[in-house]
Enzyme design. Structure first.
Site, PDB file in Angstrom:
ATOM      1  N   ASP A  86       1.372  -1.495  -0.262  1.00 49.29           N
ATOM      2  CA  ASP A  86      -0.087   0.027   0.111  1.00 49.29           C
ATOM      3  C   ASP A  86       1.137   1.355   0.154  1.00 49.29           C
ATOM      4  OD1 ASP A  86      -2.167  -1.771   0.560  1.00 49.29           O
ATOM      5  OD2 ASP A  86      -1.747  -1.819   2.300  1.00 49.29           O
ATOM      6  N   HIS A 134      -5.238  -3.225   5.319  1.00 51.79           N
ATOM      7  CA  HIS A 134      -5.017  -3.549   3.820  1.00 51.79           C
ATOM      8  C   HIS A 134      -6.375  -3.917   3.351  1.00 51.79           C
ATOM      9  CE1 HIS A 134      -3.286  -4.559   0.613  1.00 51.79           C
ATOM     10  NE2 HIS A 134      -3.490  -5.947   0.998  1.00 51.79           N
TER      11      HIS A 134
END
Ligand SMILES: NC(=O)C1=CN([C@@H]2O[C@H](COP(=O)(O)OP(=O)(O)OC[C@H]3O[C@@H](n4cnc5c(N)ncnc54)[C@H](O)[C@@H]3O)[C@@H](O)[C@H]2O)C=CC1
Ligand SMILES: O=C([O-])CC(=O)C(=O)O
Length: 350
Positions: free
Chosen positions: A186, A213
């Protein structure tokens, strides 16, 4: 990390005049006295992430033993990467009966074992299969290398990390400083997308990513991004959405052939390298990770973490948030909490 990979590749090319062919499962390259011995185990090493991750860990000079485990296919992967003339000895283990040997003495265990998404699926749709895989692998970790740092890649990370914690608690080996959900991809995406819009050198960009996530639980803090750029609210919103949907973008482009593997292997290698540096006493190693946390009311949360000789040295606070980030943080909490609770429930009922 980037510099050390480039150096490894350059010196490997320079030394590539003679290489012997080896057919055995463990292959020793050369030893180095200058850095501590470190064993890294990759579970799921024959998979889409596992193979390039095995390559990148073989290029890491901090690794002295690389242990590649999967239910099948690992002797071939191990034989292949073992011919690369870098420091680590490489061993391939296939099948559950060899899992103990694969884990024994590991300092860091990286887990990319489990099924990936297909178009139309959420990460949570992987829960039914991957929860069981993670549970059994963590049971073995508790038995064979209870002090290892565990880097959890298998999805849904928001639930697999709480599952691992519960398994370790039951085994009496839980140490919250040693369990990490890998959210580095990310950060990698946020940096890339920000650099494109801000027109700055991507190598200099930093963007913390907090939360979890999966989809809206991924919250990049572009208000804290450096170098600073004067981006409009619309652009920040679009960058946030693209970071949140980065995994889906790859799943759709791969059209049924899996999810991010190469960028994930890169991200996983960055995070494992940071863990190794922390273990080796390198100061000020900071990465974002999904860990046991009290920075919010949620028991697990991703934020910047300082890594040290025992794993997590300090879970850092969130820093100042923009109004948009404050609102987005509040709206991600219910989904993240329910994924955490789902993991805890699974681990305790089965
Ligand atoms: N944390 C993150 O940012 C990311 C996580 N992922 C997740 O990583 C996982 C793996 O993805 P891919 O490598 O693309 O999948 P893949 O299917 O290509 O590879 C998975 C590997 O795990 C192995 N495996 C299955 N059960 C196992 C067990 N019990 N023990 C050891 N190995 C086992 C399989 O044999 C296979 O080789 C998925 O759950 C995916 O969603 C993927 C990308 C990013
Ligand atoms: O999207 C997926 O399923 C894989 C993943 O976690 C990512 O690429 O961030």
């Amino acid at each position: 990390m980037r510099t050390s990979i480039v150096r490894s590749v350059q010196s490997a090319i320079a030394r590539s005049s003679s290489s012997s062919s080896r057919t055995y499962v463990c292959a020793r390259a050369y030893s180095s006295d200058s850095v501590p011995e470190r064993k890294v185990a990759v579970l799921g090493a024959a998979g889409g992430i596992g193979q390039p991750l095995a390559l990148l860990m073989k290029l890491n000079p901090l690794v002295s033993k690389l242990s590649l485990y999967d239910i099948a296919g690992t002797p071939g992967v191990a034989a292949d990467v073992s011919h690369i003339n870098t420091r680590s000895e490489v061993c391939g283990y296939a099948g559950e009966e060899h899992l103990g040997k694969a884990l024994e003495g590991a300092d860091v265990v990286i887990i990319p074992a489990g099924v990936p998404r297909k178009p139309g699926m959420t990460r949570d749709d992987l829960f039914n299969i991957n929860a069981g895989i993670v549970k059994s692998l963590c049971t073995a970790i508790a038995k064979y290398c209870p002090h290892a740092l565990v880097n959890m890649i298998s999805n849904p990370v928001n639930s697999t990390v709480p599952i691992a914690a519960e398994v370790f608690k039951k085994a009496g080996t839980y140490d919250e400083k040693r369990l990490f959900g890998v959210t580095t991809l990310d950060v990698v995406r946020a940096k890339t997308f920000y650099a494109g819009k801000a027109n700055v050198n991507v190598a200099e960009v930093n963007v913390p990513v907090i939360g979890g996530h999966a989809g809206i639980t991924i919250l990049p803090l572009f208000s804290q991004a450096t170098p600073k750029a004067n981006l409009s609210d619309e652009v920040i919103k679009a960058l946030t959405k693209r970071t949140q949907d980065g995994g889906t973008e790859v799943v759709e482009a791969k059209a049924g052939k899996g999810s991010a593997t190469l960028s994930m292997a890169y991200a996983g290698a960055i995070f494992a390298d940071a863990c190794l540096k922390g273990l080796n006493g390198v100061p000020d190693v900071v990465e974002c990770s999904y860990v046991q946390s009290n920075v919010t009311e949620l028991p697990f949360f991703a934020s910047k973490v300082r890594l040290g000789k025992n794993g997590v040295e300090e879970v850092l606070g969130l820093g100042p948030l923009s109004d948009y980030e404050k609102e987005t943080l509040e709206s991600l909490k219910p989904e993240l909490l329910s994924s955490i609770e789902k993991g805890i429930k699974f681990a305790n009922q089965s």
